[in-house]
Design a protein around this motif. Structure first.
Motif, short mmCIF file in Angstrom:
data_model
loop_
_atom_site.label_atom_id
_atom_site.label_comp_id
_atom_site.label_asym_id
_atom_site.label_seq_id
_atom_site.Cartn_x
_atom_site.Cartn_y
_atom_site.Cartn_z
N GLY A 68 39.58 45.40 25.19
CA GLY A 68 38.51 44.55 24.67
C GLY A 68 37.24 45.35 24.41
N GLY A 70 32.98 44.41 23.80
CA GLY A 70 31.93 43.42 23.63
C GLY A 70 30.78 44.03 22.84
N SER A 74 28.72 49.32 28.28
CA SER A 74 29.10 49.65 29.66
C SER A 74 29.01 51.16 29.87
N PRO A 132 21.37 42.28 32.42
CA PRO A 132 21.67 43.69 32.70
C PRO A 132 20.79 44.64 31.89
N SER A 137 27.27 41.64 25.63
CA SER A 137 27.97 40.40 25.31
C SER A 137 28.33 39.69 26.61
C1 LIG Z 1 20.24 50.60 29.00
C2 LIG Z 1 21.33 50.01 29.80
C3 LIG Z 1 21.00 49.32 30.96
C4 LIG Z 1 21.98 48.72 31.72
N1 LIG Z 1 21.64 48.01 32.84
C5 LIG Z 1 22.59 47.32 33.51
C6 LIG Z 1 22.26 46.50 34.60
O1 LIG Z 1 21.12 46.38 35.02
N2 LIG Z 1 23.25 45.81 35.22
C7 LIG Z 1 24.53 45.88 34.79
O2 LIG Z 1 25.39 45.19 35.35
N3 LIG Z 1 24.89 46.69 33.77
C8 LIG Z 1 23.96 47.41 33.11
N4 LIG Z 1 24.32 48.19 32.05
C9 LIG Z 1 25.73 48.30 31.69
C10 LIG Z 1 26.23 47.27 30.66
O3 LIG Z 1 25.18 46.66 29.96
C11 LIG Z 1 27.08 46.21 31.37
O4 LIG Z 1 28.20 46.84 31.93
C12 LIG Z 1 27.54 45.08 30.45
O5 LIG Z 1 28.12 44.08 31.23
C13 LIG Z 1 28.54 45.53 29.40
O6 LIG Z 1 28.69 44.49 28.45
P1 LIG Z 1 29.23 44.83 27.00
O7 LIG Z 1 29.26 43.57 26.22
O8 LIG Z 1 28.48 45.95 26.42
O9 LIG Z 1 30.72 45.25 27.35
P2 LIG Z 1 31.58 46.47 26.79
O10 LIG Z 1 30.98 47.74 27.19
O11 LIG Z 1 31.89 46.25 25.38
O12 LIG Z 1 32.90 46.23 27.64
C14 LIG Z 1 32.89 46.29 29.04
C15 LIG Z 1 34.31 46.11 29.56
O13 LIG Z 1 34.75 44.79 29.33
C16 LIG Z 1 35.88 44.75 28.48
N5 LIG Z 1 35.69 43.62 27.59
C17 LIG Z 1 34.64 43.35 26.79
N6 LIG Z 1 34.79 42.15 26.23
C18 LIG Z 1 35.96 41.63 26.68
C19 LIG Z 1 36.66 40.40 26.50
N7 LIG Z 1 36.20 39.42 25.74
N8 LIG Z 1 37.84 40.23 27.14
C20 LIG Z 1 38.31 41.18 27.95
N9 LIG Z 1 37.70 42.36 28.17
C21 LIG Z 1 36.53 42.57 27.54
C22 LIG Z 1 35.95 46.11 27.82
O14 LIG Z 1 37.28 46.47 27.56
C23 LIG Z 1 35.35 46.99 28.88
O15 LIG Z 1 36.33 47.31 29.84
C24 LIG Z 1 23.33 48.84 31.30
C25 LIG Z 1 23.66 49.54 30.15
C26 LIG Z 1 22.68 50.14 29.40
C27 LIG Z 1 23.06 50.89 28.18
#
Ligand SMILES: Cc1cc2nc3c(=O)[nH]c(=O)nc-3n(C[C@H](O)[C@H](O)[C@H](O)COP(=O)(O)OP(=O)(O)OC[C@H]3O[C@@H](n4cnc5c(N)ncnc54)[C@H](O)[C@@H]3O)c2cc1C
Ligand SMILES: Cc1cc2nc3c(=O)[nH]c(=O)nc-3n(C[C@H](O)[C@H](O)[C@H](O)COP(=O)(O)OP(=O)(O)OC[C@H]3O[C@@H](n4cnc5c(N)ncnc54)[C@H](O)[C@@H]3O)c2cc1C
Lengths: 457, 457
Positions: A68, A70, A74, A132, A137
């Protein structure tokens, strides 16, 4: 080749919404962190649960890995297709399906970002609190069990996902949870899925808790003579039961990076950034009491405001923190650590970590959600110097060990992905085997985001 | 016989702490509810994790069923050994192992009861809030995912168990969770175990969250002209964000039973019983605002007090509710229903349920944790009249269907046990199969509390 056959079948299903263009593959082969480029074989853009189901069924038939995607924010290389196959990008499943103000809940598709959701909620007087920092997403946030600045008050994704729709590895679709506020009806499949990083299935719908926008909000900042007094002050504020909505720590190196990045002048000293939610009277009272306590720990006068602009400026600073730190060393990549320890161990954890970083010769500003006992060192490495990456990984390893020794966890919120696999055995012992047994029961072919979270056979 | 061989080996392990006396077997073959007497083959009283581990290993070797036993207060026949074997009574594992005031957590053995824990905590200014009314064991409460009067403020066992030590079906011992306030390190095994009713393993240790005893508490009661206005008032109070620590509904039939049982005079009308936690000023303010809102819904003046004695009398009334209702029909047994629905559906759910009960000819007073959308009808049946039990079960079935139709759950807090097995398919669909797959992965012989929760092959 079985992956190739699967992709042909998916192309029939999705048409142009299955892409094999180099730019798409590259964009989905990058992570926000230090992991090498890992392009998948194709990127799919489904628009409905039915399409996801059909896609997963095809992958199951042909043994094609499915990962997946989003917002791709991450930090542990979670979404990189390390065994190839198809990356399922949820950008087109970005509808808010139903807002129910009386029940204070909402059902969304996984590609909705937290900012888009809060935009849609604006007129209702409700908001979704988990933050976060990145505009992630909601599907990705559920999958990493994200949390952030407001968790000290509103909890993590664990606490705020009421139910999910999930497409399992064999193409079955399940709904977990209900819209009731609690249930004792069997195993908590919602909680099992939240934090599973897409290794047990793809999330196609989420039902989330909402909260009333507080009548009033106040926020402020103060500097401390040293890290120890800042952290001790946090412990005391928690003990006193002052209800904080946010409490963030930044160390002197982070303050310096903030100043350089934002132009906003900050003393080169450890700081706390704090927010209170409540009535106009209570948020003023809370801020006053907070100011008194931190003054006892040598803090600068606690400057706070209930004005929206000033609060926004403060949190913009914090939200850009990661990028401000990255900018502090030009061309660097980050190894981000994510210790979380019991509050009583926090001062010790930060102190030892800071000393360790100082001795390493690598820059590593520290910031964190200290109200939860969670903090990050952002270790800045020169990608051209493999020795630096090795040093950072060794540092990161020692921090994880320190977290465990102090009764905590190697990752408070970022998750396992690829980067924390090496600590799972130490943190969970036989519990890690149990995770593998659950994974094999639900995904016997090992096709859902393979190479992550569980022990690799 | 394999059970017999296992029991001989366990007798060698535990000596007199393995009992096969008739009175012991009978005491552990009874439930608080309508289920027939189901004595196990033996009752074991281990005193340590090591003994539990050895016992489970023996059972695994010889194919002997193992069922945990806390205080035996669960209402769905959870702890009855329907396939025989050994019941493991945790009464002797009743030590509070470590209280950590700074971290506001505690580690206990599973046999500690919630009242005993709060007694031990008294000097610390901390308390454990989950309150299912009965003086249940913390192990049993975790296993049923218990909640109760304070859940509207402090959550359920899901929210308040930080970690567990569990002996799995094959004798492995795992620790789930850490003492950190949050973690993203892999599948949430703690949440998977909480609510698993002993079907995945035996809990030998729990780490729980604690809370500061509120500086001040106020509590009060008021009567309503009809059920609809009481429930509508609850919805409004929630919408207004008044922070209730408890809000309990009793209908007119329950009020009558309370009067008869306690001698305390209550109008024969629907009532709300409410409690607020905070500062002396805030609890007074909250009570005043609450009084104003309910007055708009035709309630009698809201009589409240911040005095401990009066509060205690009020909650004693509520805590004895089940027994007061049972006493309303001499010699009866209870079929207790446990619907939980989204708040917006609560009035409709209670109204339809009341009408259904009235038409059935069976007494069924209603009371519940309305702040969570959760309520119980206590259907009183004459054990000598099997037709009544059938009627009650039909009523109960309709209520479960109603809960699901309204977006809720068939059991908000009591759990599945034997009594709710028939609703699992309707509530979870293929999710129930997934539960079965997890069960088989972790307990392939099906020895842990067999006959409960998952589909029976
Ligand atoms: C500047 C910055 C600050 C951050 N601060 C924080 C913070 O304070 N706290 C925190 O928790 N994180 C933080 N993060 C990390 C990140 O934002 C989180 O991990 C967030 O939850 C990732 O969401 P995403 O939509 O980008 O997921 P992605 O990176 O796209 O995916 C994350 C994981 O979920 C899976 N996935 C995504 N969508 C689906 C779906 N629909 N079904 C099944 N699997 C799926 C992917 O395969 C992957 O394994 C930060 C990142 C950055 C760059
Ligand atoms: C008057 C009354 C009021 C009640 N009100 C409420 C209420 O408001 N909310 C609520 O949630 N419940 C309520 N209940 C039900 C009951 O109190 C709860 O279900 C409680 O959690 C059961 O705890 P126990 O220690 O009695 O567990 P038991 O009944 O002994 O066991 C419950 C289940 O857990 C298993 N088990 C017990 N200990 C262990 C262990 N250490 N390891 C593995 N498995 C174990 C048993 O096998 C069984 O399946 C009420 C009951 C009564 C009689």
């Amino acid at each position: 080749m079985s992956i190739a056959t699967a992709l042909d079948a998916i192309a029939l299903l999705l048409g142009e919404r299955l892409s094999r263009s180099k730019s798409e593959l590259t964009a989905h082969g990058r992570s926000e962190s230090y992991f090498p480029l890992t392009p998948p074989d194709a990127v799919a853009y489904p628009e409905s649960t039915e399409e996801v189901q059909a896609l997963v069924a095809i992958c199951a038939e042909h043994g094609c890995p499915v990962t997946g995607w989003g917002a791709g924010t991450s930090l542990e290389g979670h979404g990189l297709a390390v065994r190839g196959g198809v990356v399922v990008d949820f950008t087109r499943m970005n509808k808010v399906l139903e807002i129910r103000p009386t029940d204070m809940d909402v059902t969304v598709q996984p590609g909705v970002t937290r900012e888009a959701l809060n935009e849609e909620l604006r007129a209702t007087g409700l908001f979704f609190p988990v933050d976060p920092g990145a505009n992630a997403s909601l599907g990705g946030m559920a999958m990493t069990r994200a949390s952030g600045t407001t968790t000290v008050r509103y909890g993590t994704m664990r606490d705020n996902v009421l139910g999910l729709q999930v497409v399992l590895a064999d193409g079955r679709v399940i709904r977990t949870g209900t819209r009731a506020r609690k249930s004792a009806a069997g195993y908590d499949l919602t909680a099992l899925m939240v934090g599973s990083e897409g290794t047990l299935g793809l999330v196609t719908e989420l039902t989330l808790r909402l909260y009333g926008v507080p009548e009033a909000t106040s926020a402020g900042i103060c500097a401390f003579p040293d890290m120890g007094s800042a952290v001790t002050a946090v412990m005391e504020v928690i003990q006193m039961g002052i209800p904080m909505a946010r409490i963030e720590f930044v160390d002197d190196a982070t303050a310096r990076a903030f100043t350089a990045y934002s132009g906003m002048e900050m003393a080169e000293a450890p700081h706390l950034l704090v927010e209170f939610h409540g009535s106009p009277e209570s948020v003023a009272q809370d801020a006053e009491r907070f100011g008194e306590i931190v003054a006892d720990h040598g803090a600068s006068p606690f400057r706070w405001s209930a004005r929206e602009e000033e609060r926004r400026a403060l949190w913009a600073l914090r939200h850009n923190g990661y990028y401000a730190i990255l900018a502090a060393r030009k061309g660097s990549r980050a190894v981000v650590t994510d210790m979380c320890v019991p509050i009583s161990q926090l001062a010790r954890a930060v102190e030892e970590t800071q000393a360790d970083i100082a001795a390493s010769g690598i820059p590593g500003p520290i910031l964190g959600h200290v109200g939860d006992g969670n903090f990050h060192a952002v270790l800045l490495v020169d990608p051209e110097q493999p020795a630096e990456l090795e040093t950072a990984k060794r540092l990161s390893h020692r921090m994880a060990e320190r977290a465990l020794a102090l009764g905590g966890t190697c990752t408070g919120e970022h998750g396992v992905g690829q980067g924390k696999m090496g600590f799972m055995e130490a943190e969970h012992g036989a519990g890690w085997d149990v995770m593998g047994e659950i994974k094999r029961a639900l995904d016997p072919q090992g096709l859902m985001n393979p190479g992550k979270l569980v022990r690799q056979g």
